[in-house]
Design an enzyme around this catalytic site. Structure first.
Site, short mmCIF file in Angstrom:
data_model
loop_
_atom_site.label_atom_id
_atom_site.label_comp_id
_atom_site.label_asym_id
_atom_site.label_seq_id
_atom_site.Cartn_x
_atom_site.Cartn_y
_atom_site.Cartn_z
N GLN A 153 11.33 67.50 43.57
CA GLN A 153 11.41 68.69 42.71
C GLN A 153 12.07 68.33 41.38
O GLN A 153 13.16 67.75 41.35
CB GLN A 153 12.21 69.78 43.45
CG GLN A 153 12.24 71.11 42.74
CD GLN A 153 10.86 71.78 42.65
OE1 GLN A 153 10.10 71.79 43.62
NE2 GLN A 153 10.53 72.30 41.49
N ASP A 211 1.82 65.92 44.11
CA ASP A 211 1.97 66.55 42.79
C ASP A 211 1.06 65.88 41.76
O ASP A 211 0.84 66.41 40.67
CB ASP A 211 3.43 66.39 42.31
CG ASP A 211 4.22 67.68 42.42
OD1 ASP A 211 3.59 68.75 42.53
OD2 ASP A 211 5.46 67.60 42.39
N LYS A 251 7.73 76.91 48.70
CA LYS A 251 6.84 75.86 49.23
C LYS A 251 7.04 75.72 50.75
O LYS A 251 6.09 75.58 51.51
CB LYS A 251 7.11 74.53 48.52
CG LYS A 251 6.60 74.52 47.09
CD LYS A 251 7.16 73.38 46.26
CE LYS A 251 6.78 73.58 44.79
NZ LYS A 251 7.44 72.64 43.88
#
Ligand code: NDP
Length: 287
Positions: free
Chosen positions: A97, A120, A53
């Site tokens: 994460q 997200d 990322k």
């Protein structure tokens, strides 16, 4: 024989578009869009995802900040970090994460991310917006699949879509997006009685389960579009999806490979979401 949908190429195109949009943002607002990624502990797979990322951000002109916290970080400390990023004017997107170490309540952490920075799309407010069709951001893997279908020129309206898998991360939100495209939708899961029968009805068959060769050639209708989201590591170390690719490609009209199919789309859509969140935040400020 099916045409292969090349996710790698498509993702590169989307990343190039995100880079152009990021440059436009920087010209207008005098700074790059910003993504902050928090990683707790040293899970090797998570570290690879975070590195990917970070690299993608650099290539797109998005400033990225990786906050690495030790595995024994407490929930309170993590929530304080999220709160600080919520207030940070340079940070447009926040990503925590997963998985988080035991002892940290994942739901609590996800709920702490400001909905406008939730790139997200895990926050329940954003999930609710997705349900109502009134949303700015859609989750990365599901919206990546939709983008693949669109860019391949697949007609969705009126066609039968069978979604295998109903996780909150992939199956459910993708089912919502397909419904919004006016597909006639069936969602299958581990309690579905006759998976083969359901799958054979599909004009568009999507699998997000995580079981190699769950979808065999005889489950694919002739001419169907087959999208394989599953990522499975075999004993010899190679990767495969949920679909028996060789058998399915003889019947399908279009099919995605694993690797090189849906996988690369996820990070590309994260880039898009970060730029989108950045524009939305600044435009809101200007109002
Ligand atoms: P989950 O384990 O959370 O969900 C799996 C789903 O599959 C569940 O809904 C489960 O049903 C269903 N299922 C399990 N067994 C069967 C079966 N025999 N028949 C039908 N349905 C079944 O996984 P995720 O949704 O998080 O991920 C799915 C796959 O996609 C994984 O391989 C993952 O690695 C991959 N993935 C790929 C991404 C990418 O970028 N390409 C991103 C995210 C995930 P039930 O609800 O009844 O338990």
């Amino acid at each position: 024989m099916a045409k292969i949908i090349n996710g790698k190429e498509m993702a590169a195109q989307i990343r190039a578009e995100a880079a152009l949009e990021a440059a436009q943002f920087a010209r207008r607002y005098g700074r790059a869009p910003g993504l902050a990624v928090i990683i707790v502990g040293s899970d090797p797979a998570s570290q690879i995802y975070v590195r990917n990322k970070h690299k993608a951000c650099a290539a797109c002109g998005i400033s990225s900040q990786v906050i690495e916290l030790p595995g024994d970080t407490g929930e309170k400390e993590l929530l304080a970090r999220v709160a600080a990023l919520n207030e940070d004017a340079q940070t447009d997107g926040i990503l925590v994460q997963l998985p988080l170490p035991e002892g940290i309540d994942k739901r609590k952490v996800i709920s702490a991310v400001a909905p406008a920075k939730d790139v997200d799309v895990f926050h329940s407010l954003n999930v609710g917006m997705l349900t109502s069709g009134d949303y700015t951001l859609a989750p990365c893997t599901p919206s990546g699949v939709l983008e693949m279908l669109r860019r391949t020129g697949i007609v969705m309206e009126g066609r039968k879509c069978v979604m295998v898998g109903r996780s909150n991360l992939v199956g459910k939100p993708l089912a919502l997006l397909m419904l919004e495209q006016n597909c006639t939708l069936t969602v299958c899961h581990s309690k579905t009685v006759d998976l083969k029968k359901e799958c054979r009805q599909a004009d568009i068959l999507i699998s997000a389960v995580g079981k190699p060769r769950l979808i065999t050639g005889d489950m694919v209708k002739k001419g169907a579009v087959v999208i394989d989201i599953g990522i499975n590591r075999l004993e010899d170390g190679s990767l495969c999806g949920d679909v028996d690719f060789e058998a399915a490609k003889k019947k399908a009209s279009y099919i995605t490979p694993v690797p090189g199919g849906v996988g690369p789309m996820t990070v590309a859509m994260l880039m898009k979401n970060t730029v989108r969140a950045a524009f939305a935040a600044m435009e809101k400020k200007e109002k």
